[in-house]
Scaffold this active site. Structure first.
Site, PDB file in Angstrom:
ATOM      1  N   LYS A 248       0.825  -1.259   0.228  1.00 16.87           N
ATOM      2  CA  LYS A 248      -0.032   0.208   0.024  1.00 16.87           C
ATOM      3  C   LYS A 248       0.813   1.202  -0.063  1.00 16.87           C
ATOM      4  O   LYS A 248       0.325   2.258  -0.611  1.00 16.87           O
ATOM      5  CB  LYS A 248      -0.811  -0.026   1.015  1.00 16.87           C
ATOM      6  CG  LYS A 248      -2.154  -0.882   1.188  1.00 16.87           C
ATOM      7  CD  LYS A 248      -3.097  -0.879   2.313  1.00 16.87           C
ATOM      8  CE  LYS A 248      -4.097  -2.128   2.179  1.00 16.87           C
ATOM      9  NZ  LYS A 248      -5.129  -1.917   3.121  1.00 16.87           N
TER      10      LYS A 248
ATOM     11  N   ASP B 125     -10.355   2.239   1.519  1.00 19.36           N
ATOM     12  CA  ASP B 125     -10.590   1.764   2.864  1.00 19.36           C
ATOM     13  C   ASP B 125     -11.210   2.595   3.915  1.00 19.36           C
ATOM     14  O   ASP B 125     -11.947   2.534   4.727  1.00 19.36           O
ATOM     15  CB  ASP B 125      -9.211   1.138   3.588  1.00 19.36           C
ATOM     16  CG  ASP B 125      -8.687  -0.078   3.166  1.00 19.36           C
ATOM     17  OD1 ASP B 125      -9.439  -0.892   2.723  1.00 19.36           O
ATOM     18  OD2 ASP B 125      -7.296  -0.386   3.034  1.00 19.36           O
TER      19      ASP B 125
END
Length: 277
Positions: free
Chosen positions: A65, A102
């Site tokens: 990420k 997210d």
């Protein structure tokens, strides 16, 4: 075929292919495929360099990420807020744009359960998911967020995130994590088993627990919470809501079929549990 995939290491456990393929089928996107690739940080640049024009999007899990960011043409403000990208959209003009679903995924999952605003909250853990949780709380928490940590380095990092996000953060040692269960909203971001010793401290009238694990489910803490009648969200809630946003960004089709994706994910988890038993 138009291609998309999830990258990470380990990746075999990922439910993303199940969710995205269910969405494609429901949306009639018969020329779309979604795969998974075992890719670590060292292999990521080479993989990205080999992508052709048939690629539309990527989902990223750990440990990629943050590693993906230097390989992109730009990232959204949401992703920049926590220096984490879990979604890459490859545009028709060749750009590679990073985003983070997210954070809005956590907010959307909470909204779905009627949690639109809280006066305070607790985060259990201080890893990558905790930073996304903190960014989500910046949108719905009007007061202090207490973060229970096991590492001094993580404590410093979460304090810095709080300053950047404009959230009042109080750092507490993990030994006091049981105290955090009395918050109106508790977000557990720790690995499996870490919160098991806290079950005896679940309040008689608990607030809302968002435990981001989905396998095994329910966790020991989630089961104890539910037994007390507390509102409960799990990792599948997060996974589905963030995947809905990914599908919409990658395909340009909206809304993505939330319930179809949720049912597909729940069925896959139930099947995996039966195989283990």
């Amino acid at each position: 075929m138009i291609r998309a995939a999830v990258l990470g290491s380990p990746i075999e456990h990922s439910l993303s292919p199940v969710l995205h393929r269910a969405a494609y089928q429901e949306l009639g996107l018969v020329d779309w495929s979604y795969d998974r690739f075992e890719i670590d940080e060292a292999a990521l640049p080479g993989f990205m360099a080999g992508l052709g024009p048939e690629w539309a999007g990527l989902s990223l899990t750990m440990p990629l990420k943050r590693a993906i960011i230097p390989l992109l043409d730009g990232i959204s403000d949401t992703a920049a807020a926590v220096e984490a990208v879990n979604t890459v959209v490859l545009t028709e003009d060749g750009r590679r744009l990073g985003d983070n679903t997210d954070i809005p995924g956590i907010v959307a999952a909470l909204h779905e359960r009627g949690v639109d605003q809280v006066e305070s909250a607790a985060i259990l853990g201080a890893g990558a998911t905790a930073s996304s949780a903190l960014a989500a709380l910046a949108r719905i928490c009007t007061g202090e967020v207490t973060v229970y940590v096991r590492s001094r380095a993580r404590a410093d990092e979460m304090g810095q995130w709080g300053e950047r996000l404009g959230v009042a953060v109080r750092i507490a040692d993990w030994s006091a994590a049981a105290d955090g269960l009395g918050a109106p909203l508790v977000i557990a971001t720790t690995p499996a088993g870490a919160t098991d010793p806290l079950t005896a401290a679940v309040p008689a009238v608990p607030g809302t627990l968002f435990d981001v694990l989905y396998d095994p489910w329910p966790t020991t803490l989630a089961a104890a919470w539910s037994a007390r009648g507390g509102p409960l969200l799990g990792g599948l809630d997060l996974l589905v809501h963030q995947a809905v946003l990914q599908v919409e960004k990658m395909t340009g089709r909206s809304p993505a079929p939330l319930e179809v994706m949720r049912q597909a994910g729940a069925a896959a988890l139930a099947s995996a549990t039966r195989r283990r038993v």
